[in-house]
Design a protein around this motif. Sequence first.
Motif, PDB file in Angstrom:
ATOM      1  N   GLY A  24       0.774  -1.229   0.000  1.00 49.89           N
ATOM      2  CA  GLY A  24       0.000   0.000   0.000  1.00 49.89           C
ATOM      3  C   GLY A  24       0.807   1.281   0.000  1.00 49.89           C
ATOM      4  O   GLY A  24       0.237   2.363   0.110  1.00 49.89           O
ATOM      5  N   ASP A  25       2.124   1.209  -0.141  1.00 56.25           N
ATOM      6  CA  ASP A  25       2.957   2.408  -0.157  1.00 56.25           C
ATOM      7  C   ASP A  25       2.690   3.209  -1.425  1.00 56.25           C
ATOM      8  O   ASP A  25       2.945   2.736  -2.532  1.00 56.25           O
ATOM      9  CB  ASP A  25       4.443   2.027  -0.072  1.00 56.25           C
ATOM     10  N   ARG A  26       2.178   4.418  -1.267  1.00 56.62           N
ATOM     11  CA  ARG A  26       1.755   5.213  -2.424  1.00 56.62           C
ATOM     12  C   ARG A  26       2.915   5.629  -3.315  1.00 56.62           C
ATOM     13  O   ARG A  26       2.773   5.670  -4.536  1.00 56.62           O
ATOM     14  CB  ARG A  26       0.952   6.425  -1.976  1.00 56.62           C
ATOM     15  N   ASP A  27       4.061   5.942  -2.740  1.00 55.98           N
ATOM     16  CA  ASP A  27       5.218   6.322  -3.549  1.00 55.98           C
ATOM     17  C   ASP A  27       5.703   5.152  -4.395  1.00 55.98           C
ATOM     18  O   ASP A  27       6.068   5.323  -5.560  1.00 55.98           O
ATOM     19  CB  ASP A  27       6.351   6.852  -2.663  1.00 55.98           C
ATOM     20  N   SER A  28       5.686   3.964  -3.820  1.00 55.84           N
ATOM     21  CA  SER A  28       6.085   2.769  -4.574  1.00 55.84           C
ATOM     22  C   SER A  28       5.065   2.433  -5.640  1.00 55.84           C
ATOM     23  O   SER A  28       5.428   1.987  -6.732  1.00 55.84           O
ATOM     24  CB  SER A  28       6.266   1.583  -3.623  1.00 55.84           C
ATOM     25  N   GLN A  29       3.796   2.665  -5.357  1.00 54.46           N
ATOM     26  CA  GLN A  29       2.772   2.434  -6.368  1.00 54.46           C
ATOM     27  C   GLN A  29       2.969   3.388  -7.546  1.00 54.46           C
ATOM     28  O   GLN A  29       2.821   2.990  -8.701  1.00 54.46           O
ATOM     29  CB  GLN A  29       1.379   2.575  -5.755  1.00 54.46           C
ATOM     30  N   PHE A  30       3.345   4.636  -7.251  1.00 56.19           N
ATOM     31  CA  PHE A  30       3.627   5.596  -8.317  1.00 56.19           C
ATOM     32  C   PHE A  30       4.849   5.162  -9.124  1.00 56.19           C
ATOM     33  O   PHE A  30       4.832   5.188 -10.355  1.00 56.19           O
ATOM     34  CB  PHE A  30       3.846   6.999  -7.732  1.00 56.19           C
ATOM     35  N   GLN A  31       5.916   4.737  -8.429  1.00 56.16           N
ATOM     36  CA  GLN A  31       7.127   4.273  -9.125  1.00 56.16           C
ATOM     37  C   GLN A  31       6.827   3.066 -10.009  1.00 56.16           C
ATOM     38  O   GLN A  31       7.303   2.972 -11.140  1.00 56.16           O
ATOM     39  CB  GLN A  31       8.215   3.897  -8.119  1.00 56.16           C
ATOM     40  N   LEU A  32       6.044   2.153  -9.480  1.00 57.32           N
ATOM     41  CA  LEU A  32       5.679   0.955 -10.236  1.00 57.32           C
ATOM     42  C   LEU A  32       4.864   1.331 -11.472  1.00 57.32           C
ATOM     43  O   LEU A  32       5.063   0.772 -12.554  1.00 57.32           O
ATOM     44  CB  LEU A  32       4.901  -0.003  -9.331  1.00 57.32           C
ATOM     45  N   ALA A  33       3.966   2.291 -11.326  1.00 51.57           N
ATOM     46  CA  ALA A  33       3.189   2.780 -12.476  1.00 51.57           C
ATOM     47  C   ALA A  33       4.118   3.322 -13.552  1.00 51.57           C
ATOM     48  O   ALA A  33       3.925   3.055 -14.746  1.00 51.57           O
ATOM     49  CB  ALA A  33       2.207   3.853 -12.025  1.00 51.57           C
ATOM     50  N   SER A  34       5.139   4.062 -13.138  1.00 49.26           N
ATOM     51  CA  SER A  34       6.106   4.624 -14.094  1.00 49.26           C
ATOM     52  C   SER A  34       6.875   3.524 -14.818  1.00 49.26           C
ATOM     53  O   SER A  34       7.101   3.607 -16.026  1.00 49.26           O
ATOM     54  CB  SER A  34       7.097   5.542 -13.372  1.00 49.26           C
ATOM     55  N   ILE A  35       7.248   2.507 -14.077  1.00 46.55           N
ATOM     56  CA  ILE A  35       7.975   1.380 -14.675  1.00 46.55           C
ATOM     57  C   ILE A  35       7.097   0.692 -15.717  1.00 46.55           C
ATOM     58  O   ILE A  35       7.537   0.400 -16.828  1.00 46.55           O
ATOM     59  CB  ILE A  35       8.437   0.378 -13.598  1.00 46.55           C
TER      60      ILE A  35
END
Length: 116
Positions: A24-35
């Motif tokens: 649920g880490d929002r920053d990691s979810q954003f990074q994953l979206a970018s990847i």
Amino acid sequence: MMMQWLIHYENKGFRYIYSLAEKGDRDSQFQLASIYETGNKTIEPDLILSYVLYFIAEKKGIKKAKNCLEHLMPKMTLTQWEEAQNIISQLHGSELTPKPSIFARLRDLIIKKKSL
């Protein structure tokens, strides 16, 4: 030898970001979206998952995710957008935590990529 190390390092970094996103880490979810938007040497692009993860990050307060969604939409087919909307409709309430099936799809993609 250097290329093998680089791929291993990228996979390790991806696995770490993925594990935080899954929690649920929002920053990691954003990074994953970018990847997933662009892909990299070891990860194939997936615009549907990218859209869903940007959506989650935006709803959790990452303002730049809204711009990413707007930038991503023209790249998607109608079918991809509809599938992304279907996945979004399966999210858990106000916490916007993806159901396990979303991350199971991510795991399946990773396993499929490793077997190639």
